[in-house]
Enzyme design. Sequence first.
Site, short mmCIF file in Angstrom:
data_model
loop_
_atom_site.label_atom_id
_atom_site.label_comp_id
_atom_site.label_asym_id
_atom_site.label_seq_id
_atom_site.Cartn_x
_atom_site.Cartn_y
_atom_site.Cartn_z
CE LYS A 90 13.72 56.56 33.26
NZ LYS A 90 13.36 57.40 34.42
CD GLN A 111 17.90 63.21 31.91
OE1 GLN A 111 17.97 64.10 32.73
NE2 GLN A 111 18.49 62.04 32.09
CE LYS A 114 22.31 63.18 31.75
NZ LYS A 114 21.99 63.31 33.19
CE LYS A 126 16.62 66.13 36.21
NZ LYS A 126 17.77 65.20 36.04
N GLY A 165 14.77 59.68 40.20
CA GLY A 165 15.40 60.52 41.22
C GLY A 165 16.33 61.57 40.63
CG ASP A 166 18.30 65.46 39.58
OD1 ASP A 166 19.03 65.00 38.69
OD2 ASP A 166 18.49 66.61 40.06
CB THR A 209 24.62 58.16 38.66
OG1 THR A 209 23.23 57.92 38.45
CG2 THR A 209 25.04 59.40 37.92
CG ASN A 240 22.46 58.08 43.99
OD1 ASN A 240 22.73 58.14 42.80
ND2 ASN A 240 22.16 56.94 44.59
CB SER A 380 16.40 54.89 34.69
OG SER A 380 16.54 55.44 35.98
P1 NDP Z 1 21.70 64.13 46.11
O1 NDP Z 1 20.56 64.96 46.56
O2 NDP Z 1 21.78 62.70 46.50
O3 NDP Z 1 23.09 64.81 46.52
C1 NDP Z 1 23.42 66.13 46.15
C2 NDP Z 1 24.68 66.49 46.89
O4 NDP Z 1 25.20 67.74 46.45
C3 NDP Z 1 24.41 66.64 48.39
O5 NDP Z 1 25.53 66.18 49.09
C4 NDP Z 1 24.24 68.14 48.54
O6 NDP Z 1 24.52 68.62 49.84
C5 NDP Z 1 25.30 68.63 47.58
N1 NDP Z 1 25.13 70.03 47.21
C6 NDP Z 1 26.00 71.01 47.42
N2 NDP Z 1 25.58 72.18 47.01
C7 NDP Z 1 24.38 71.98 46.51
C8 NDP Z 1 23.43 72.84 45.92
N3 NDP Z 1 23.65 74.16 45.76
N4 NDP Z 1 22.31 72.29 45.46
C9 NDP Z 1 22.09 70.97 45.64
N5 NDP Z 1 22.95 70.14 46.21
C10 NDP Z 1 24.09 70.62 46.63
O7 NDP Z 1 21.72 64.25 44.52
P2 NDP Z 1 22.45 63.33 43.47
O8 NDP Z 1 23.72 62.80 44.01
O9 NDP Z 1 21.44 62.40 42.92
O10 NDP Z 1 22.75 64.39 42.32
C11 NDP Z 1 23.98 65.11 42.23
C12 NDP Z 1 24.15 65.64 40.83
O11 NDP Z 1 24.17 64.54 39.90
C13 NDP Z 1 23.04 66.56 40.32
O12 NDP Z 1 23.60 67.49 39.41
C14 NDP Z 1 22.12 65.60 39.53
O13 NDP Z 1 21.35 66.28 38.59
C15 NDP Z 1 23.17 64.71 38.90
N6 NDP Z 1 22.73 63.39 38.44
C16 NDP Z 1 22.09 62.53 39.26
C17 NDP Z 1 21.73 61.26 38.81
C18 NDP Z 1 21.08 60.26 39.70
O14 NDP Z 1 20.86 59.13 39.23
N7 NDP Z 1 20.78 60.55 40.95
C19 NDP Z 1 21.98 60.85 37.43
C20 NDP Z 1 22.74 61.82 36.66
C21 NDP Z 1 23.07 63.03 37.16
P3 NDP Z 1 23.56 68.25 51.11
O15 NDP Z 1 24.00 66.87 51.52
O16 NDP Z 1 23.89 69.30 52.09
O17 NDP Z 1 22.17 68.29 50.59
O1 2IT Z 2 20.15 63.51 35.48
C1 2IT Z 2 19.82 62.30 35.35
O2 2IT Z 2 20.14 61.64 34.36
C2 2IT Z 2 19.02 61.68 36.41
N1 2IT Z 2 18.74 62.35 37.40
C3 2IT Z 2 18.54 60.28 36.28
C4 2IT Z 2 17.30 60.22 35.43
C5 2IT Z 2 16.62 58.87 35.34
O3 2IT Z 2 15.57 58.85 34.71
O4 2IT Z 2 17.12 57.89 35.89
#
Ligand code: NDP
Ligand code: 2IT
Length: 448
Positions: A90, A111, A114, A126, A165-166, A209, A240, A380
Amino acid sequence: MGYVDEVLESLKKKNASEPEFLQAAEEVLDSLRPVVEANEAVYRREAILERITEPDRQIKFRVPWVDDKGQVQVNIGYRVQFNNAIGPYKGGIRLHPSVNIGIIKFLGFEQIFKNSLTSLPIGGGKGGSDFDPKGKSDREIMAFCQSFISELYKYIGADTDVPAGDIGTGAREIGYMFGMYKKLHGTYEGVLTGKGLSYGGSLARTEATGYGLLYITEELFKAHGQSLSGKTIAVSGAGNVAIYATQKAQQLGAKVVTCSDSTGWIYDPEGIDVELLREVKEVKRARLTEYAAARKSAEYHEKKNGEHGVWSIKCDIALPCATQNELDLEDAKQLVANGVTAVCEGANMPTTIDATKYLQDNNVWFIGGKAANAGGVATSALEMSQNSERLSWSFEEVDSKLQQIMVNIFHNIDDAAKRYGCEGNYVAGANIAGFEKVVNAMLAQGVC
Ligand code: NDP
Ligand code: 2IT
């Protein structure tokens, strides 16, 4: 040389071109020393550390798709199925030009621990691609997602491996992937999470998250006899995780004064306007300059190398929610100089190892991503449960389960740290608690 050091040395030789994976492995193995020392003979004989640091398998594939000009584009797709001792693989799918096998391996490795911390039956995996969704039309996004899943569908399934998603992958991308999986596989199953509500998605997954991050942060403050009310928070990111962390922080009475994207950052001393931020990022998919243009109190700063960005702002709590290694030693020094109380990671590995040590050495309460951002994958797993029983739970039901899971995670990691003589070290506590469950399952299942 001790067992941990032997394995780290060998990992460095074998994975020299994967710095993020080595960083994640070093952080985990280093903090597992007391557990490993207490069980060294068995772990060595069973090669537990060698097995847990080598993925079950890595899948790499070509993703050809046609752009709006009729030009064929080729990206690389990855899925790392790391460990399924406690449940089906997952983990999310990251779409970003920086994606390579080392990044997917670091994310898949984290992961494992976690997912174990969530207390739900999910293993670690992943995936992702170096595809850049920025500036692409909806049709191009669909073309990419369909091509990506038309190869990956062979390797995933509701009881095998369940992506989500990620970075760069949200409800739109999951929808296109789900549609193509259903067509190719001929089954309607919960093969992906983060789905739309009309086709098997869970209420509160979008928020999970960010909300989970605030639930654990709240419990941390409670454990220290404090609350979040009236606290000033610096958040990075504007995706997100950042958006819903900001929303929940405000609901809990704190003031979030920053956000950032890949090109710049905002300081808004009156507090971030979440609805405006959602409009700019979720609907228009625009830059933060549009937020600043629509809000008088906001200052926009272009991102500059060597500057602290959002970490230069005085705050009680810092919540890095963008990407890996976005908070380095110099940022940590700045935060400490400004009197920060806590840092909790919404992103995966956003804090460098030396920055983490500096924060901990300066008595900053620090909860790493494996615990702090586990609310997303936990929800999830709740989506998987709902899909299996063909029912949908209410927002309140999912949200209260999420809250309970995050509170439990805090106490589990706190207890594990105390058990191994490192009270207050929540990084070690999380790694130890996550590891124990997976190792017990691996030992019980024999050499496989
Ligand atoms: P999104 O794509 O929704 O948002 C990422 C944000 O980070 C955007 O605002 C992006 O900018 C910004 N950003 C700045 N610098 C960077 C870079 N070098 N690379 C990528 N993005 C950058 O992603 P999420 O909010 O889903 O994920 C954010 C973090 O949280 C990641 O580390 C992810 O692995 C982690 N995560 C996500 C989960 C989920 O459920 N979505 C769960 C657990 C962890 P811009 O708007 O310009 O693209
Ligand atoms: O980093 C993370 O835990 C995620 N991007 C969410 C993974 C998931 O399966 O919901």
